[in-house]
Scaffold this motif. Sequence first.
Motif, PDB file in Angstrom:
ATOM      1  N   ILE A   2       0.841  -1.193   0.000  1.00 56.27           N
ATOM      2  CA  ILE A   2       0.000   0.000   0.000  1.00 56.27           C
ATOM      3  C   ILE A   2       0.883   1.252   0.000  1.00 56.27           C
ATOM      4  N   GLN A   3       0.494   2.247  -0.792  1.00 58.51           N
ATOM      5  CA  GLN A   3       1.253   3.493  -0.871  1.00 58.51           C
ATOM      6  C   GLN A   3       0.566   4.555  -0.014  1.00 58.51           C
ATOM      7  N   LEU A   4       1.227   4.981   1.035  1.00 60.89           N
ATOM      8  CA  LEU A   4       0.677   6.006   1.920  1.00 60.89           C
ATOM      9  C   LEU A   4       0.821   7.373   1.249  1.00 60.89           C
ATOM     10  N   PRO A   5      -0.111   8.300   1.512  1.00 69.35           N
ATOM     11  CA  PRO A   5      -0.029   9.620   0.880  1.00 69.35           C
ATOM     12  C   PRO A   5       1.258  10.353   1.265  1.00 69.35           C
ATOM     13  N   ALA A   6       1.969  10.835   0.278  1.00 65.40           N
ATOM     14  CA  ALA A   6       3.277  11.454   0.519  1.00 65.40           C
ATOM     15  C   ALA A   6       3.171  12.831   1.152  1.00 65.40           C
ATOM     16  N   ASP A   7       2.008  13.483   0.998  1.00 67.45           N
ATOM     17  CA  ASP A   7       1.861  14.869   1.446  1.00 67.45           C
ATOM     18  C   ASP A   7       1.240  14.990   2.840  1.00 67.45           C
ATOM     19  N   LYS A   8       1.116  13.875   3.554  1.00 66.54           N
ATOM     20  CA  LYS A   8       0.492  13.907   4.881  1.00 66.54           C
ATOM     21  C   LYS A   8       1.415  13.308   5.929  1.00 66.54           C
ATOM     22  N   SER A  29       6.512  11.086   9.548  1.00 64.48           N
ATOM     23  CA  SER A  29       6.459  11.460   8.135  1.00 64.48           C
ATOM     24  C   SER A  29       6.033  10.252   7.304  1.00 64.48           C
ATOM     25  N   SER A  30       5.527  10.526   6.114  1.00 65.31           N
ATOM     26  CA  SER A  30       5.088   9.444   5.239  1.00 65.31           C
ATOM     27  C   SER A  30       6.219   8.479   4.873  1.00 65.31           C
ATOM     28  N   PRO A  31       7.435   8.962   4.537  1.00 61.11           N
ATOM     29  CA  PRO A  31       8.509   8.015   4.223  1.00 61.11           C
ATOM     30  C   PRO A  31       8.840   7.074   5.382  1.00 61.11           C
ATOM     31  N   LEU A  32       8.859   7.599   6.607  1.00 60.02           N
ATOM     32  CA  LEU A  32       9.133   6.750   7.774  1.00 60.02           C
ATOM     33  C   LEU A  32       8.022   5.733   7.983  1.00 60.02           C
ATOM     34  N   ALA A  33       6.778   6.168   7.794  1.00 62.01           N
ATOM     35  CA  ALA A  33       5.640   5.250   7.951  1.00 62.01           C
ATOM     36  C   ALA A  33       5.658   4.181   6.860  1.00 62.01           C
ATOM     37  N   GLN A  34       6.051   4.579   5.643  1.00 60.00           N
ATOM     38  CA  GLN A  34       6.142   3.609   4.538  1.00 60.00           C
ATOM     39  C   GLN A  34       7.197   2.548   4.853  1.00 60.00           C
ATOM     40  N   CYS A  51      -9.425   4.668   6.165  1.00 57.70           N
ATOM     41  CA  CYS A  51     -10.020   5.006   4.864  1.00 57.70           C
ATOM     42  C   CYS A  51      -9.192   6.008   4.072  1.00 57.70           C
ATOM     43  N   ASP A  52      -8.521   6.933   4.752  1.00 60.30           N
ATOM     44  CA  ASP A  52      -7.732   7.960   4.072  1.00 60.30           C
ATOM     45  C   ASP A  52      -6.262   7.567   3.921  1.00 60.30           C
ATOM     46  N   GLU A  53      -5.916   6.411   4.458  1.00 59.32           N
ATOM     47  CA  GLU A  53      -4.553   5.877   4.406  1.00 59.32           C
ATOM     48  C   GLU A  53      -3.528   6.798   5.065  1.00 59.32           C
ATOM     49  N   ASP A  54      -4.006   7.590   6.049  1.00 60.24           N
ATOM     50  CA  ASP A  54      -3.073   8.408   6.822  1.00 60.24           C
ATOM     51  C   ASP A  54      -3.036   8.003   8.293  1.00 60.24           C
ATOM     52  N   ALA A  55      -3.632   6.849   8.605  1.00 61.25           N
ATOM     53  CA  ALA A  55      -3.551   6.278   9.951  1.00 61.25           C
ATOM     54  C   ALA A  55      -3.443   4.764   9.825  1.00 61.25           C
ATOM     55  N   LEU A  56      -2.538   4.191  10.604  1.00 58.64           N
ATOM     56  CA  LEU A  56      -2.341   2.747  10.656  1.00 58.64           C
ATOM     57  C   LEU A  56      -2.629   2.262  12.065  1.00 58.64           C
ATOM     58  N   LEU A  57      -3.179   1.078  12.174  1.00 50.06           N
ATOM     59  CA  LEU A  57      -3.484   0.470  13.474  1.00 50.06           C
ATOM     60  C   LEU A  57      -2.696  -0.820  13.594  1.00 50.06           C
ATOM     61  N   GLU A  58      -1.762  -0.837  14.553  1.00 52.38           N
ATOM     62  CA  GLU A  58      -0.901  -1.995  14.780  1.00 52.38           C
ATOM     63  C   GLU A  58      -1.371  -2.762  16.013  1.00 52.38           C
TER      64      GLU A  58
END
Length: 200
Positions: A2-8, A29-34, A51-58
């Motif tokens: 999955i590609q996380l949004p780069a601008d968030k 940051s998005s790169p660190l989360a990726q 839904c917005d791919e700017d939050a992950l649940l581990e």
Amino acid sequence: MIQLPADKVITIISKPTLNSKDVSLKVMSSPLAQEFVSRFDFGKKQLFVDCDEDALLEINPKLEISDKLLLWELGSLKITEGEWISFQKTIPPLSPFLAQDISGKDLMLAWGKKESLLSAVESGLGTYFSRSRNGKWVKGEESGHLQNLSAIYVHSNPFFIQYITDQIGAACHTGYYSCFFRELGLNDSISFVYPNKVGE
């Protein structure tokens, strides 16, 4: 993958079990989360995306959670008036607000301001700050899918608010009960948590 949004900025929510109310949170940051996703051990842990791919649940069974402060419960503050006034001075300009249902299931991650929290304490409704509308946002005000709060917790390091709510209908604008309706898996697989949207 999955590609996380780069601008968030990406929020990673971590907890020991799916229905735990013990939770921690990191904003990165998005790169660190990726990179976090690319190195994730799907054999030992679970990972969900919102839904917005700017939050992950581990879900990490070995996770140890720091203490949280019960701020408000069933209509009344659980700290003194003096503590409440002092606490308000420590609220950041914008911070994460996590909503969970009574069972501990994570519903949504949004952002809020001091005014969002003051409104939630006064009204007992899940209240946030809408960055797109640049103003207060009461969840479900238009759809009727309100969040009737039973408790509000405060976490520090980093600062975030945890709502415990009796969710009416869908928490997600897509119609799913929770925004975390997709689970990521091995070999870039994605599975849906709920067979149907609310009301279907």
